[in-house]
Scaffold this motif. Structure first.
Motif, PDB file in Angstrom:
ATOM      1  N   ILE A 138      34.577   7.195  34.812  1.00 12.54           N
ATOM      2  CA  ILE A 138      34.617   7.303  33.349  1.00 12.54           C
ATOM      3  C   ILE A 138      36.034   7.659  32.901  1.00 12.54           C
ATOM      4  N   GLY A 139      36.703   8.517  33.666  1.00 10.28           N
ATOM      5  CA  GLY A 139      38.072   8.906  33.347  1.00 10.28           C
ATOM      6  C   GLY A 139      39.059   7.754  33.407  1.00 10.28           C
ATOM      7  N   LYS A 140      38.763   6.730  34.201  1.00 10.31           N
ATOM      8  CA  LYS A 140      39.625   5.542  34.261  1.00 10.31           C
ATOM      9  C   LYS A 140      39.350   4.593  33.098  1.00 10.31           C
ATOM     10  N   ILE A 141      38.092   4.506  32.683  1.00  7.90           N
ATOM     11  CA  ILE A 141      37.705   3.543  31.650  1.00  7.90           C
ATOM     12  C   ILE A 141      38.015   4.034  30.236  1.00  7.90           C
ATOM     13  N   LEU A 142      37.621   5.258  29.927  1.00  8.28           N
ATOM     14  CA  LEU A 142      37.706   5.737  28.547  1.00  8.28           C
ATOM     15  C   LEU A 142      39.107   5.743  27.951  1.00  8.28           C
ATOM     16  N   PRO A 143      40.138   6.209  28.649  1.00 10.06           N
ATOM     17  CA  PRO A 143      41.461   6.243  27.998  1.00 10.06           C
ATOM     18  C   PRO A 143      41.919   4.879  27.478  1.00 10.06           C
ATOM     19  N   LYS A 144      41.588   3.818  28.208  1.00 13.22           N
ATOM     20  CA  LYS A 144      41.978   2.471  27.787  1.00 13.22           C
ATOM     21  C   LYS A 144      41.346   2.111  26.443  1.00 13.22           C
ATOM     22  N   TYR A 145      40.083   2.475  26.242  1.00 10.17           N
ATOM     23  CA  TYR A 145      39.392   2.124  25.014  1.00 10.17           C
ATOM     24  C   TYR A 145      39.608   3.144  23.906  1.00 10.17           C
ATOM     25  N   LEU A 146      39.851   4.398  24.254  1.00  6.07           N
ATOM     26  CA  LEU A 146      40.112   5.408  23.232  1.00  6.07           C
ATOM     27  C   LEU A 146      41.425   5.121  22.510  1.00  6.07           C
ATOM     28  N   LYS A 147      42.349   4.429  23.165  1.00  3.98           N
ATOM     29  CA  LYS A 147      43.595   4.031  22.494  1.00  3.98           C
ATOM     30  C   LYS A 147      43.295   3.076  21.345  1.00  3.98           C
ATOM     31  N   ARG A 148      42.291   2.226  21.507  1.00  2.00           N
ATOM     32  CA  ARG A 148      41.913   1.285  20.442  1.00  2.00           C
ATOM     33  C   ARG A 148      41.293   2.002  19.254  1.00  2.00           C
ATOM     34  N   ILE A 149      40.602   3.091  19.528  1.00  2.00           N
ATOM     35  CA  ILE A 149      39.878   3.809  18.486  1.00  2.00           C
ATOM     36  C   ILE A 149      40.820   4.684  17.660  1.00  2.00           C
ATOM     37  N   THR A 150      41.899   5.143  18.259  1.00  2.00           N
ATOM     38  CA  THR A 150      42.839   6.093  17.652  1.00  2.00           C
ATOM     39  C   THR A 150      42.084   7.247  16.996  1.00  2.00           C
ATOM     40  N   THR A 151      41.588   8.095  17.828  1.00  2.00           N
ATOM     41  CA  THR A 151      40.765   9.195  17.338  1.00  2.00           C
ATOM     42  C   THR A 151      41.227  10.525  17.899  1.00  2.00           C
ATOM     43  N   ASN A 152      40.836  11.537  17.232  1.00  2.00           N
ATOM     44  CA  ASN A 152      40.901  12.897  17.745  1.00  2.00           C
ATOM     45  C   ASN A 152      39.687  13.616  17.186  1.00  2.00           C
ATOM     46  N   GLY A 153      39.313  14.717  17.805  1.00  2.00           N
ATOM     47  CA  GLY A 153      38.161  15.456  17.322  1.00  2.00           C
ATOM     48  C   GLY A 153      37.016  15.447  18.306  1.00  2.00           C
ATOM     49  N   PHE A 154      35.804  15.427  17.791  1.00  2.00           N
ATOM     50  CA  PHE A 154      34.601  15.554  18.606  1.00  2.00           C
ATOM     51  C   PHE A 154      33.931  14.190  18.764  1.00  2.00           C
ATOM     52  N   LEU A 155      33.651  13.818  20.015  1.00  2.00           N
ATOM     53  CA  LEU A 155      32.978  12.560  20.325  1.00  2.00           C
ATOM     54  C   LEU A 155      31.689  12.836  21.076  1.00  2.00           C
ATOM     55  N   THR A 156      30.709  11.987  20.875  1.00  2.00           N
ATOM     56  CA  THR A 156      29.498  11.999  21.683  1.00  2.00           C
ATOM     57  C   THR A 156      29.506  10.728  22.518  1.00  2.00           C
ATOM     58  N   LEU A 157      29.326  10.884  23.827  1.00  2.00           N
ATOM     59  CA  LEU A 157      29.293   9.754  24.744  1.00  2.00           C
ATOM     60  C   LEU A 157      27.912   9.702  25.374  1.00  2.00           C
ATOM     61  N   ASP A 158      27.163   8.641  25.073  1.00  2.00           N
ATOM     62  CA  ASP A 158      25.863   8.403  25.698  1.00  2.00           C
ATOM     63  C   ASP A 158      26.068   7.363  26.787  1.00  2.00           C
ATOM     64  N   ILE A 159      25.664   7.707  28.020  1.00  2.00           N
ATOM     65  CA  ILE A 159      25.796   6.792  29.146  1.00  2.00           C
ATOM     66  C   ILE A 159      24.394   6.343  29.549  1.00  2.00           C
ATOM     67  N   TYR A 160      24.133   5.060  29.390  1.00  2.00           N
ATOM     68  CA  TYR A 160      22.862   4.455  29.778  1.00  2.00           C
ATOM     69  C   TYR A 160      23.112   3.678  31.058  1.00  2.00           C
ATOM     70  N   TRP A 161      22.292   3.894  32.067  1.00  2.00           N
ATOM     71  CA  TRP A 161      22.480   3.243  33.359  1.00  2.00           C
ATOM     72  C   TRP A 161      21.178   2.617  33.825  1.00  2.00           C
ATOM     73  N   ASN A 162      21.309   1.422  34.444  1.00  2.00           N
ATOM     74  CA  ASN A 162      20.161   0.683  34.934  1.00  2.00           C
ATOM     75  C   ASN A 162      20.554  -0.056  36.210  1.00  2.00           C
TER      76      ASN A 162
END
Length: 158
Positions: free
Chosen positions: A35-59
């Protein structure tokens, strides 16, 4: 891997099984690294700071869906606080047109639910990567509100 903006404050990252088949989902350290490898790449697109909720669904048959929601803004730069929820062994249903199934050669011995004039495919056996990609093109994934579909829908088998 697919990234989609659902609305202003909600995003979805879809990761298919081929990208996570070497990861032990139950190993906390390994999952955090992934998750630490994936999220930074996409969080740059969001340009956010503050509180996030991350729901991980796995199958087992599909892979993983990460749903990111912005909750609050904090004026500190580069500050992100994250609440992570795991939904392991989630049921992923594919909302499909029944006739699209004819084009998918390895879709056999699967379940289909008919609910409110829609068909939903539930994979109970593995399918080919080619058919999985086609299925993603033909369908809409239902991964969080599927209880009524499974328990009130009419079960069909193909």
């Amino acid at each position: 891997m697919y990234f989609k903006c659902l609305c202003n404050d909600q995003y979805r990252i879809i990761i298919d099984n081929t990208e996570i088949n070497n990861i032990n989902i139950f190993d906390n350290t390994e999952l955090k690294q992934f998750i630490g490898k994936i999220l930074p790449k996409y969080l740059k697109r969001i340009t956010t700071n503050g509180f996030l909720t991350l729901d991980i669904y796995w199958n087992n048959y599909f892979g993983m869906i990460l749903e990111i929601k912005k909750e609050k803004r904090i004026n500190k730069l580069n500050y992100i606080d994250m609440n992570i929820k795991f939904h392991l062994n989630s049921d992923f249903l594919y909302k499909i047109d029944y006739f699209d199934l004819k084009e998918l050669s390895s879709i056999k011995k699967q379940k289909i639910y008919f609910y409110k004039n829609n068909y939903y495919l539930k994979l109970i056996n593995p399918i080919s990567l080619y058919d999985h990609i086609k299925l993603m093109d033909y369908s809409e994934i239902v991964y969080s509100d599927y209880y009524d579909i499974i328990h009130k829908g009419i079960k069909l088998y193909i």
